[in-house]
Design a protein around this motif. Structure first.
Motif, mmCIF file in Angstrom:
data_model
loop_
_atom_site.group_PDB
_atom_site.id
_atom_site.type_symbol
_atom_site.label_atom_id
_atom_site.label_comp_id
_atom_site.label_asym_id
_atom_site.label_seq_id
_atom_site.Cartn_x
_atom_site.Cartn_y
_atom_site.Cartn_z
ATOM 1 N N LEU A 61 -9.371 51.996 -47.749
ATOM 2 C CA LEU A 61 -10.396 50.955 -47.861
ATOM 3 C C LEU A 61 -9.936 49.883 -48.827
ATOM 4 O O LEU A 61 -9.411 50.183 -49.897
ATOM 5 C CB LEU A 61 -11.710 51.557 -48.364
ATOM 6 N N ARG A 108 -10.418 48.494 -43.322
ATOM 7 C CA ARG A 108 -10.050 49.914 -43.359
ATOM 8 C C ARG A 108 -8.692 50.041 -42.688
ATOM 9 O O ARG A 108 -8.486 49.559 -41.583
ATOM 10 C CB ARG A 108 -11.077 50.754 -42.628
ATOM 11 N N ARG A 110 -5.198 52.282 -41.359
ATOM 12 C CA ARG A 110 -4.757 53.527 -40.734
ATOM 13 C C ARG A 110 -3.274 53.386 -40.432
ATOM 14 O O ARG A 110 -2.749 52.277 -40.370
ATOM 15 C CB ARG A 110 -5.535 53.828 -39.460
ATOM 16 N N GLU A 129 -13.961 46.387 -41.467
ATOM 17 C CA GLU A 129 -14.890 47.489 -41.703
ATOM 18 C C GLU A 129 -16.274 47.040 -41.258
ATOM 19 O O GLU A 129 -16.687 45.922 -41.550
ATOM 20 C CB GLU A 129 -14.887 47.872 -43.174
#
Length: 131
Positions: A61, A108, A110, A129
């Motif tokens: 985040l 966010r 990944r 997000e």
């Protein structure tokens, strides 16, 4: 202080970083000496000089610090600089059009792999997000 106190916990942190990234983590180091985040991976803390660094995984985040577009033969791609909540900044790809990522936007991250090119390293990708 003994000679053993001067031996780094991990003499080659980049290999551990790459392995953890391939496993889907967003890894970084935390210094036991000053409790600050350390990124990119290092043998000693750039803040206090301690060799007591341990691995942690970021939740992914963060906030968009900057963005740009890199032109290329294939049309190009968007690049984001993101300040993660754990206290370090990363460079990563945008999941879609970077125009949707104004400075200060919450994102966010990944780890994504390119399924078409197995030789390519896993890359960090950020999405907006949900508010």
């Amino acid at each position: 202080m003994t000679e053993a106190d001067l031996v780094p916990v991990e003499p080659a942190p980049w290999a551990s970083y790459q392995r953890r990234r391939a496993e889907g983590e967003i890894p970084f180091q935390r210094c036991d000496g000053c409790a600050r985040s350390v990124f990119p991976p290092r043998v000693l803390c750039p803040h206090c000089g301690s060799i007591q660094l341990r691995w942690q995984e970021s939740a992914g985040l963060g906030t968009v610090y900057s963005q740009t577009f890199v032109s290329g033969r294939d049309g190009g791609y968007h690049v984001l600089l993101v300040d993660l909540e754990e206290g370090f900044r990363v460079m990563a790809s945008a999941d879609d059009d970077a125009a949707d990522y104004p400075l200060g936007a919450r994102v966010r991250g990944r780890v994504a792999t390119d399924s078409e090119n197995a030789d390519q390293e896993p890359r960090l990708v950020f999405s907006r997000e949900a508010s």
